[in-house]
Design a protein around this motif. Sequence first.
Motif, PDB file in Angstrom:
ATOM      1  N   ALA A 176      25.197  12.997  79.433  1.00 26.90           N
ATOM      2  CA  ALA A 176      25.839  14.293  79.205  1.00 26.90           C
ATOM      3  C   ALA A 176      25.008  15.163  78.267  1.00 26.90           C
ATOM      4  N   GLN A 177      24.376  14.553  77.268  1.00 29.52           N
ATOM      5  CA  GLN A 177      23.509  15.318  76.358  1.00 29.52           C
ATOM      6  C   GLN A 177      22.341  15.923  77.129  1.00 29.52           C
ATOM      7  N   ASN A 178      21.799  15.190  78.089  1.00 28.03           N
ATOM      8  CA  ASN A 178      20.736  15.717  78.940  1.00 28.03           C
ATOM      9  C   ASN A 178      21.218  16.914  79.754  1.00 28.03           C
ATOM     10  N   VAL A 179      22.405  16.792  80.319  1.00 28.01           N
ATOM     11  CA  VAL A 179      22.961  17.903  81.111  1.00 28.01           C
ATOM     12  C   VAL A 179      23.101  19.139  80.230  1.00 28.01           C
ATOM     13  N   ALA A 180      23.598  18.952  79.016  1.00 30.44           N
ATOM     14  CA  ALA A 180      23.756  20.084  78.103  1.00 30.44           C
ATOM     15  C   ALA A 180      22.415  20.763  77.855  1.00 30.44           C
ATOM     16  N   ALA A 181      21.378  19.966  77.623  1.00 26.39           N
ATOM     17  CA  ALA A 181      20.053  20.528  77.347  1.00 26.39           C
ATOM     18  C   ALA A 181      19.520  21.292  78.554  1.00 26.39           C
ATOM     19  N   TYR A 182      19.638  20.723  79.735  1.00 25.53           N
ATOM     20  CA  TYR A 182      19.126  21.413  80.926  1.00 25.53           C
ATOM     21  C   TYR A 182      19.937  22.659  81.251  1.00 25.53           C
ATOM     22  N   ALA A 183      21.255  22.609  81.040  1.00 28.40           N
ATOM     23  CA  ALA A 183      22.078  23.795  81.290  1.00 28.40           C
ATOM     24  C   ALA A 183      21.713  24.916  80.327  1.00 28.40           C
ATOM     25  N   GLN A 184      21.559  24.587  79.046  1.00 33.74           N
ATOM     26  CA  GLN A 184      21.157  25.603  78.079  1.00 33.74           C
ATOM     27  C   GLN A 184      19.781  26.170  78.415  1.00 33.74           C
ATOM     28  N   PHE A 185      18.840  25.284  78.660  1.00 39.03           N
ATOM     29  CA  PHE A 185      17.483  25.716  78.995  1.00 39.03           C
ATOM     30  C   PHE A 185      17.484  26.642  80.206  1.00 39.03           C
ATOM     31  N   ALA A 186      18.103  26.210  81.302  1.00 45.55           N
ATOM     32  CA  ALA A 186      18.058  26.994  82.540  1.00 45.55           C
ATOM     33  C   ALA A 186      18.738  28.347  82.356  1.00 45.55           C
ATOM     34  N   TYR A 187      19.869  28.353  81.669  1.00 40.59           N
ATOM     35  CA  TYR A 187      20.570  29.617  81.476  1.00 40.59           C
ATOM     36  C   TYR A 187      19.760  30.572  80.609  1.00 40.59           C
ATOM     37  N   LEU A 188      19.245  30.085  79.485  1.00 41.19           N
ATOM     38  CA  LEU A 188      18.481  30.964  78.591  1.00 41.19           C
ATOM     39  C   LEU A 188      17.218  31.482  79.259  1.00 41.19           C
ATOM     40  N   MET A 189      16.579  30.660  80.074  1.00 43.16           N
ATOM     41  CA  MET A 189      15.398  31.123  80.810  1.00 43.16           C
ATOM     42  C   MET A 189      15.783  32.167  81.853  1.00 43.16           C
ATOM     43  N   ALA A 190      16.917  31.980  82.475  1.00 46.11           N
ATOM     44  CA  ALA A 190      17.357  32.938  83.495  1.00 46.11           C
ATOM     45  C   ALA A 190      17.713  34.288  82.888  1.00 46.11           C
ATOM     46  N   GLN A 191      18.057  34.306  81.605  1.00 47.48           N
ATOM     47  CA  GLN A 191      18.423  35.549  80.915  1.00 47.48           C
ATOM     48  C   GLN A 191      17.269  36.144  80.108  1.00 47.48           C
ATOM     49  N   SER A 192      16.181  35.402  79.962  1.00 47.08           N
ATOM     50  CA  SER A 192      15.106  35.795  79.051  1.00 47.08           C
ATOM     51  C   SER A 192      14.406  37.089  79.484  1.00 47.08           C
ATOM     52  N   ASN A 193      14.019  37.871  78.470  1.00 42.87           N
ATOM     53  CA  ASN A 193      13.197  39.067  78.696  1.00 42.87           C
ATOM     54  C   ASN A 193      11.764  38.871  78.211  1.00 42.87           C
ATOM     55  N   ILE A 194      11.388  37.641  77.915  1.00 40.09           N
ATOM     56  CA  ILE A 194      10.059  37.336  77.373  1.00 40.09           C
ATOM     57  C   ILE A 194       9.065  37.166  78.524  1.00 40.09           C
ATOM     58  N   GLU A 195       7.909  37.777  78.418  1.00 41.77           N
ATOM     59  CA  GLU A 195       6.846  37.598  79.415  1.00 41.77           C
ATOM     60  C   GLU A 195       6.102  36.304  79.095  1.00 41.77           C
ATOM     61  N   LEU A 196       6.179  35.336  80.006  1.00 42.16           N
ATOM     62  CA  LEU A 196       5.618  34.019  79.750  1.00 42.16           C
ATOM     63  C   LEU A 196       4.192  33.844  80.257  1.00 42.16           C
ATOM     64  N   ARG A 197       3.666  34.781  80.990  1.00 39.66           N
ATOM     65  CA  ARG A 197       2.311  34.670  81.542  1.00 39.66           C
ATOM     66  C   ARG A 197       1.387  35.632  80.822  1.00 39.66           C
ATOM     67  N   PRO A 198       0.056  35.387  80.880  1.00 35.16           N
ATOM     68  CA  PRO A 198      -0.652  34.279  81.538  1.00 35.16           C
ATOM     69  C   PRO A 198      -0.634  33.007  80.704  1.00 35.16           C
ATOM     70  N   LEU A 199      -0.792  31.881  81.388  1.00 33.92           N
ATOM     71  CA  LEU A 199      -0.799  30.603  80.703  1.00 33.92           C
ATOM     72  C   LEU A 199      -2.091  30.429  79.926  1.00 33.92           C
ATOM     73  N   PRO A 200      -2.044  29.596  78.882  1.00 37.67           N
ATOM     74  CA  PRO A 200      -3.291  29.280  78.166  1.00 37.67           C
ATOM     75  C   PRO A 200      -4.304  28.643  79.120  1.00 37.67           C
ATOM     76  N   LYS A 201      -5.576  28.872  78.857  1.00 44.60           N
ATOM     77  CA  LYS A 201      -6.603  28.262  79.686  1.00 44.60           C
ATOM     78  C   LYS A 201      -6.575  26.755  79.483  1.00 44.60           C
ATOM     79  N   PRO A 202      -6.732  25.996  80.571  1.00 43.94           N
ATOM     80  CA  PRO A 202      -6.705  24.524  80.423  1.00 43.94           C
ATOM     81  C   PRO A 202      -7.843  24.031  79.573  1.00 43.94           C
ATOM     82  N   GLU A 203      -7.537  22.979  78.792  1.00 46.05           N
ATOM     83  CA  GLU A 203      -8.578  22.371  77.964  1.00 46.05           C
ATOM     84  C   GLU A 203      -9.526  21.566  78.849  1.00 46.05           C
TER      85      GLU A 203
END
Length: 469
Positions: free
Chosen positions: A440-467
Amino acid sequence: MKSSPLILLSSIIFAAIIGCQHTPTTDRNQGVSAQLQQKALSSPLAYDIVESLTVEVGPRLPGSAQDLIAVQWAEEKLSNLGFDKVYKEPVQVPVWLRGEAKAAVVSPYPQPIVITALGGSVGTPEQGISAPIIRFATLAELKQATPDDVAGKIVFIDHITPRFKTGKGYGITVGGRSKGAVAAAEKGAIAIVIRSIGTDHDRMAHTGMMRYQDGIPKIPAAAMSNPDADLLTLMLKRNPDVVLNLNMSPQNKGYATSYNVIGEVTGSSKPDEIVLIGAHLDSWDEGTGAIDDGAGVAIVTAAGHLISQLPQKPARTIRVVLYAAEEVGLVGGKTYAKAHQAELSNHYIAAESDFGAGPIYQIDFKVADDAFKDIQTLTASMAANGVAAGTNTASGGPDVSMLPSYGVPVASLRQDGTDYFDYHHTPNDTLDKIDPKALAQNVAAYAQFAYLMAQSNIELRPLPKPETD
């Protein structure tokens, strides 16, 4: 009614967040995040899902009859849970049948040995094979051996998997399983047996996928239980001339069609943008696939369902992907990336649950360097659920690990894997190994994560260059 310490902590952190945020939309998102956490922690849904999968379907080797039953089960489960859209996409998967696997020391100390065939292995001749064994502590040591030492023998790789919370011991030893047969065959070995890639002391062997290479002879490959590896090592200390008999009957049967099964919660204002949370539907055939990866299936499905029940859907679409054939080479993940290549630019972020059901203690990301601090601030409410801020070095999980190469940001919700490799790929991968509260703790974490990402206004790209190595 007495409040639990976890709920009290959630309220304190939530109040602190509200106190330092001034944007009404942000405050509302954090409030919903806290609500999702509390609903998940009090819901038995995830445990009910994994119980259903392990009892009604059981082991589901890619390409098997049970695999297709699992696909049907997943479609029905997602539909019954009210996902807005449920569909499946075909995946061509290799079909391999385990057959039987037996081993015994012939001399000088005759005893049976517990083994299992490694996934993809060829069989022995019908009468089996008997040959002296030669022990190597690691794959690297085998690679340094001369053909004169190895030719005509059965190679034994005796690399012990160390126990870590992060599970990193698996990465230290798994090369012997995946690459050992090729290294042994190159030097003239007629078969290979490895110490199981596991941290347990039970007398049962851990299976898992191995690889052959074009132009190199295909030799039988098996894993033995850890106690039997100890036994062989002690025999060799007494007498270097130990002869082992192997009799194995696995078969490779070509290819069949399986499916990635997908359920969506359609976004309210940005439906074409996707937050992907995934797990893999297939499993090895010796247990019931409870921790690997029935737990993951339950976690992401329950998280998606909780979000679907909100009075107002999030801005972006939540896409739950139950991947096919992860165990035999990330086949479903690779197929998904290829099939959805044209829309990967619309994937806001992705994460996969595929490490059992231990509590999540940290969240890592792979996002633009400029976005990292902001995304940590956005997900700070997850701390009330025991999830600390981590690093910007996530892989996302096996089936989404190829997405960063297409520019897709990913997150890794780190689970406590201290005992995961006690059960991984064994007959002991069963429902009783799952703690409902941790699930259940895992479900809570994934639900929070998915919801906050779905609402986010933060630009996440471009990704860091691979090491570079």
